[in-house]
Design a protein around this motif. Structure first.
Motif, mmCIF file in Angstrom:
data_model
loop_
_atom_site.group_PDB
_atom_site.id
_atom_site.type_symbol
_atom_site.label_atom_id
_atom_site.label_comp_id
_atom_site.label_asym_id
_atom_site.label_seq_id
_atom_site.Cartn_x
_atom_site.Cartn_y
_atom_site.Cartn_z
ATOM 1 N N ARG A 158 29.354 7.812 4.553
ATOM 2 C CA ARG A 158 28.487 8.698 5.524
ATOM 3 C C ARG A 158 27.746 9.830 4.760
ATOM 4 N N ASP A 159 28.071 10.358 3.791
ATOM 5 C CA ASP A 159 27.334 11.293 3.020
ATOM 6 C C ASP A 159 26.139 10.492 2.346
ATOM 7 N N PHE A 160 26.259 9.706 1.989
ATOM 8 C CA PHE A 160 25.176 8.981 1.175
ATOM 9 C C PHE A 160 24.093 8.447 2.486
ATOM 10 N N MET A 161 24.466 7.893 3.528
ATOM 11 C CA MET A 161 23.645 7.831 4.569
ATOM 12 C C MET A 161 22.863 8.843 5.301
ATOM 13 N N ASP A 162 23.805 10.181 5.113
ATOM 14 C CA ASP A 162 23.093 11.083 5.672
ATOM 15 C C ASP A 162 22.093 11.922 4.845
ATOM 16 N N ARG A 163 22.140 11.597 3.449
ATOM 17 C CA ARG A 163 21.166 12.134 2.706
ATOM 18 C C ARG A 163 20.253 11.263 2.361
ATOM 19 N N VAL A 164 20.267 10.040 2.600
ATOM 20 C CA VAL A 164 19.189 9.035 2.566
ATOM 21 C C VAL A 164 18.364 8.572 3.524
ATOM 22 N N ALA A 165 19.168 8.024 4.690
ATOM 23 C CA ALA A 165 18.646 7.424 5.710
ATOM 24 C C ALA A 165 17.715 8.130 6.658
ATOM 25 N N THR A 166 16.602 7.306 7.031
ATOM 26 C CA THR A 166 15.883 8.225 8.153
ATOM 27 C C THR A 166 16.056 7.539 9.458
ATOM 28 N N HIS A 167 16.714 6.343 9.255
ATOM 29 C CA HIS A 167 17.195 5.637 10.634
ATOM 30 C C HIS A 167 18.371 4.988 10.610
ATOM 31 N N LEU A 168 19.131 4.520 11.647
ATOM 32 C CA LEU A 168 20.158 3.735 11.632
ATOM 33 C C LEU A 168 20.091 2.628 12.600
ATOM 34 N N VAL A 169 20.780 1.463 12.031
ATOM 35 C CA VAL A 169 20.975 0.445 12.847
ATOM 36 C C VAL A 169 22.507 -0.007 12.931
ATOM 37 N N HIS A 170 22.956 -0.147 14.144
ATOM 38 C CA HIS A 170 24.568 -0.248 14.432
ATOM 39 C C HIS A 170 24.906 -1.637 14.800
ATOM 40 N N PHE A 171 25.671 -2.342 14.153
ATOM 41 C CA PHE A 171 26.032 -3.694 14.727
ATOM 42 C C PHE A 171 27.355 -3.340 15.446
ATOM 43 N N ASP A 172 27.204 -3.739 16.797
ATOM 44 C CA ASP A 172 28.472 -3.326 17.711
ATOM 45 C C ASP A 172 29.007 -4.581 18.120
ATOM 46 N N TRP B 206 22.010 10.427 -8.269
ATOM 47 C CA TRP B 206 20.789 9.999 -9.031
ATOM 48 C C TRP B 206 20.368 9.148 -7.879
ATOM 49 N N LEU B 207 21.120 7.974 -7.601
ATOM 50 C CA LEU B 207 20.456 7.094 -6.780
ATOM 51 C C LEU B 207 19.897 7.594 -5.472
ATOM 52 N N GLU B 208 20.370 8.543 -5.110
ATOM 53 C CA GLU B 208 19.897 9.298 -3.608
ATOM 54 C C GLU B 208 18.734 9.884 -4.058
ATOM 55 N N ASN B 209 18.513 10.302 -4.956
ATOM 56 C CA ASN B 209 17.005 11.045 -5.412
ATOM 57 C C ASN B 209 16.025 9.710 -5.757
ATOM 58 N N TRP B 210 16.321 8.826 -6.414
ATOM 59 C CA TRP B 210 15.506 7.836 -6.680
ATOM 60 C C TRP B 210 15.114 7.013 -5.447
ATOM 61 N N LEU B 211 16.116 6.934 -4.426
ATOM 62 C CA LEU B 211 15.724 6.258 -3.248
ATOM 63 C C LEU B 211 14.781 6.845 -2.180
ATOM 64 N N ARG B 212 15.131 8.357 -2.352
ATOM 65 C CA ARG B 212 14.195 9.087 -1.216
ATOM 66 C C ARG B 212 12.773 9.162 -1.911
ATOM 67 N N THR C 143 12.318 -3.232 15.125
ATOM 68 C CA THR C 143 11.102 -3.000 14.621
ATOM 69 C C THR C 143 11.259 -2.111 13.309
ATOM 70 N N VAL C 144 11.180 -2.153 12.156
ATOM 71 C CA VAL C 144 11.365 -1.342 10.884
ATOM 72 C C VAL C 144 9.894 -1.110 10.370
ATOM 73 N N GLN C 145 9.392 0.396 10.634
ATOM 74 C CA GLN C 145 8.081 0.657 10.000
ATOM 75 C C GLN C 145 8.149 0.878 8.522
ATOM 76 N N PRO C 146 6.741 0.716 7.967
ATOM 77 C CA PRO C 146 6.756 1.066 6.703
ATOM 78 C C PRO C 146 7.188 2.216 6.271
ATOM 79 N N GLY C 147 7.737 2.358 4.955
ATOM 80 C CA GLY C 147 8.360 3.549 4.552
ATOM 81 C C GLY C 147 9.876 4.126 5.198
ATOM 82 N N GLN C 148 10.262 3.683 6.117
ATOM 83 C CA GLN C 148 11.550 3.953 6.910
ATOM 84 C C GLN C 148 12.594 3.630 5.945
ATOM 85 N N ARG C 149 13.660 4.164 5.973
ATOM 86 C CA ARG C 149 14.891 4.105 5.024
ATOM 87 C C ARG C 149 16.080 3.812 6.173
ATOM 88 N N VAL C 150 16.473 2.620 6.260
ATOM 89 C CA VAL C 150 17.564 2.256 7.230
ATOM 90 C C VAL C 150 18.790 2.083 6.798
#
Length: 220
Positions: free
Chosen positions: A206-220, A187-193, A23-30
């Motif tokens: 990893r750095d891009f994810m740390d700065r943009v994502a609010t949640h993480l989905v891992h394919f294992d 620039w893209l990081e700021n736009w996506l936030r 389940t992904v909630q509105p406004g989340q960045r995954v």
């Protein structure tokens, strides 16, 4: 915003997903991570209706507008600006309807469409497209150049700009930082936030994810 229930998917006889739910909630960045071939891009194809699961369901709100970043673009004589503007499908539809109404001399239809264009803020569309292009590293000279004049990496940037141009409730980006330099990444990081919708993006940065994502989905 997005509900995946008891979903199973296989491709080429290999199970990519087996009875998974999300389940992904509105406004989340995954951020979606996992090894190559694990099924990350296949998940996007499911959301776009390009694949059908073996079992389970994918539910999105009615009328959900989805924008996604294409991985390839054919050479064309369209300018970079026009290519990005093509991402706004409603704008292009209204422009075509207006041209038809003008050709028929239908004043009533013209007035209605002009009102729709005003609500859509069509007057600022070119400026918004140029802002996206400059943010992704294109020069003022590049904005008027044909798509065919750009190399493969720069065409990927054009695809990204076109996806960002499209009004959307759900934005799907597959490796958006590929072919971007540091300035364009920042620039893209700021736009996506600032993006008001729900974002799902595949990345190995990893750095891009740390700065943009609010949640993480891992394919294992």
């Amino acid at each position: 915003m997005l509900t995946i229930t008891d979903l199973s998917l296989q491709r080429g006889g290999v199970w990519l997903l087996q009875a998974v739910s999300l389940t992904v909630q509105p406004g989340q960045r995954v951020a979606i991570v996992g090894a190559n071939g694990a099924g990350k891009s296949s998940l996007f194809q499911l959301l776009l209706g390009q694949l059908t699961p073996e079992q389970g369901s994918v539910a999105l709100p009615g009328g959900c507008r989805i924008a996604h970043m294409a991985q390839e673009v054919k050479a064309s004589d369209r300018s970079a600006r026009d290519f990005v503007l093509d991402g706004d499908l409603d704008l292009r539809r209204m422009e075509a309807e207006l041209a038809d109404a003008e050709a028929r001399g239908d004043d009533h239809a013209q007035a209605r469409i002009h009102g729709e264009l005003d609500i859509h803020e069509a007057w600022s569309a070119s400026r918004r497209a140029e802002t996206l292009l400059r943010g992704l590293g294109f020069s003022d000279y590049d904005i008027g150049r044909p798509v065919s004049a750009f190399s493969g990496g720069w065409r990927i940037r054009l695809n990204l700009a076109q996806a960002l141009m499209r009004p959307s409730d759900l934005l799907l980006l597959d490796e958006p930082t590929n072919h971007l330099d540091l300035d364009a990444c920042l620039w893209l990081e700021n736009w996506l936030r600032r993006y008001p919708g729900t974002l799902l993006f595949i990345s190995h940065d990893r750095d891009f994810m740390d700065r943009v994502a609010t949640h993480l989905v891992h394919f294992d």
